[in-house]
Design a protein around this motif. Structure first.
Motif, short mmCIF file in Angstrom:
data_model
loop_
_atom_site.label_atom_id
_atom_site.label_comp_id
_atom_site.label_asym_id
_atom_site.label_seq_id
_atom_site.Cartn_x
_atom_site.Cartn_y
_atom_site.Cartn_z
N GLY A 143 55.30 35.17 2.68
CA GLY A 143 53.91 34.98 3.04
C GLY A 143 53.25 36.21 3.63
O GLY A 143 52.32 36.10 4.43
N LEU A 144 53.71 37.40 3.24
CA LEU A 144 53.08 38.63 3.71
C LEU A 144 51.74 38.81 3.00
O LEU A 144 51.64 38.62 1.78
N HIS A 145 50.72 39.13 3.74
CA HIS A 145 49.37 39.34 3.20
C HIS A 145 49.41 40.44 2.14
O HIS A 145 50.00 41.50 2.36
N ASP A 146 48.80 40.18 0.98
CA ASP A 146 48.84 41.13 -0.13
C ASP A 146 48.31 42.51 0.27
O ASP A 146 48.91 43.54 -0.07
N GLY A 147 47.19 42.55 0.97
CA GLY A 147 46.62 43.83 1.38
C GLY A 147 47.53 44.60 2.32
O GLY A 147 47.64 45.82 2.25
N HIS A 148 48.22 43.88 3.18
CA HIS A 148 49.14 44.53 4.12
C HIS A 148 50.40 44.99 3.40
O HIS A 148 50.96 46.04 3.73
N ARG A 149 50.84 44.22 2.42
CA ARG A 149 52.00 44.64 1.61
C ARG A 149 51.70 45.98 0.93
O ARG A 149 52.51 46.90 0.94
N GLU A 150 50.50 46.12 0.38
CA GLU A 150 50.08 47.37 -0.27
C GLU A 150 50.06 48.53 0.72
O GLU A 150 50.53 49.62 0.42
N LYS A 151 49.48 48.28 1.90
CA LYS A 151 49.41 49.34 2.92
C LYS A 151 50.82 49.77 3.36
O LYS A 151 51.09 50.96 3.49
N LEU A 152 51.68 48.80 3.60
CA LEU A 152 53.06 49.13 4.01
C LEU A 152 53.78 49.92 2.93
O LEU A 152 54.45 50.91 3.21
N ALA A 153 53.64 49.49 1.67
CA ALA A 153 54.30 50.19 0.57
C ALA A 153 53.78 51.62 0.44
O ALA A 153 54.54 52.55 0.21
N ARG A 154 52.48 51.78 0.61
CA ARG A 154 51.87 53.11 0.46
C ARG A 154 52.32 54.06 1.58
O ARG A 154 52.55 55.24 1.34
N HIS A 155 52.45 53.54 2.79
CA HIS A 155 52.73 54.42 3.92
C HIS A 155 54.19 54.45 4.36
O HIS A 155 54.60 55.35 5.09
N LEU A 156 54.98 53.47 3.91
CA LEU A 156 56.39 53.46 4.28
C LEU A 156 57.31 53.58 3.06
O LEU A 156 58.51 53.70 3.22
N GLY A 157 56.74 53.47 1.87
CA GLY A 157 57.55 53.54 0.65
C GLY A 157 58.17 52.22 0.39
O GLY A 157 59.12 51.93 -0.18
#
Length: 157
Positions: A143-157
């Motif tokens: 249930g991770l928010h889609d927008g936050h998943r994108e931000k995490l992936a972009r900044h943490l890999g």
């Protein structure tokens, strides 16, 4: 000829009425809210996630967020949101990672920093946030928010 005179006169008139400038700009320009999303890491490298009751079902986990208040710094905003959402925590080294504008008259700022002294999950009482935890990219909750998943992936890999 008229345009040439206007080019010289209009800036002089504008500069001569500073008390009117802000009012005219406020009436003619968009007003934005500033949304702040915080990627906060613990000393162990994990990052803080909260479960927000107001977010869409199935996407209620994400990073702490909130709106910047007048005369508030980004660091003060993040500290205030942590106090409101999870009951405390200490934030340090806040810096801007990303900024975007235009979504529903909102400027969105993603900041990063470190967090420590988090309250226990049992101490936590909030209408907005029902839970919080530290996670890694390998231990993301369902249930991770889609927008936050994108931000995490972009900044943490």
């Amino acid at each position: 000829m008229l345009i040439r005179r206007a080019r010289g006169a209009l800036p002089r008139i504008w500069r001569s009425v500073p008390w009117v400038q802000w009012r005219l700009l406020h009436l003619t320009q968009p007003t934005f809210l500033v949304g702040v999303c915080a990627l906060l890491r613990s000393e162990d490298g994990e990052f803080l996630l909260v479960r927000n009751a107001f977010w869409p079902k199935g996407q209620q986990w994400g990073m702490p967020t909130g709106y910047l208040e007048p005369d508030e710094s980004l660091a003060e905003c993040v500290a205030r949101e942590l106090a409101e959402e999870i009951g405390g925590g200490t934030v340090e080294d806040i810096r801007v990672l990303d900024m975007s504008a235009g979504y529903r008259m909102r400027v969105e700022v993603l900041v990063s920093g470190t967090v420590r002294d988090l309250p226990s999950r049992e101490e936590h009482e909030s209408v907005e946030v029902s839970d919080h935890r530290l996670a890694t990219m390998d231990t993301l909750p369902e249930g991770l928010h889609d927008g936050h998943r994108e931000k995490l992936a972009r900044h943490l890999g």
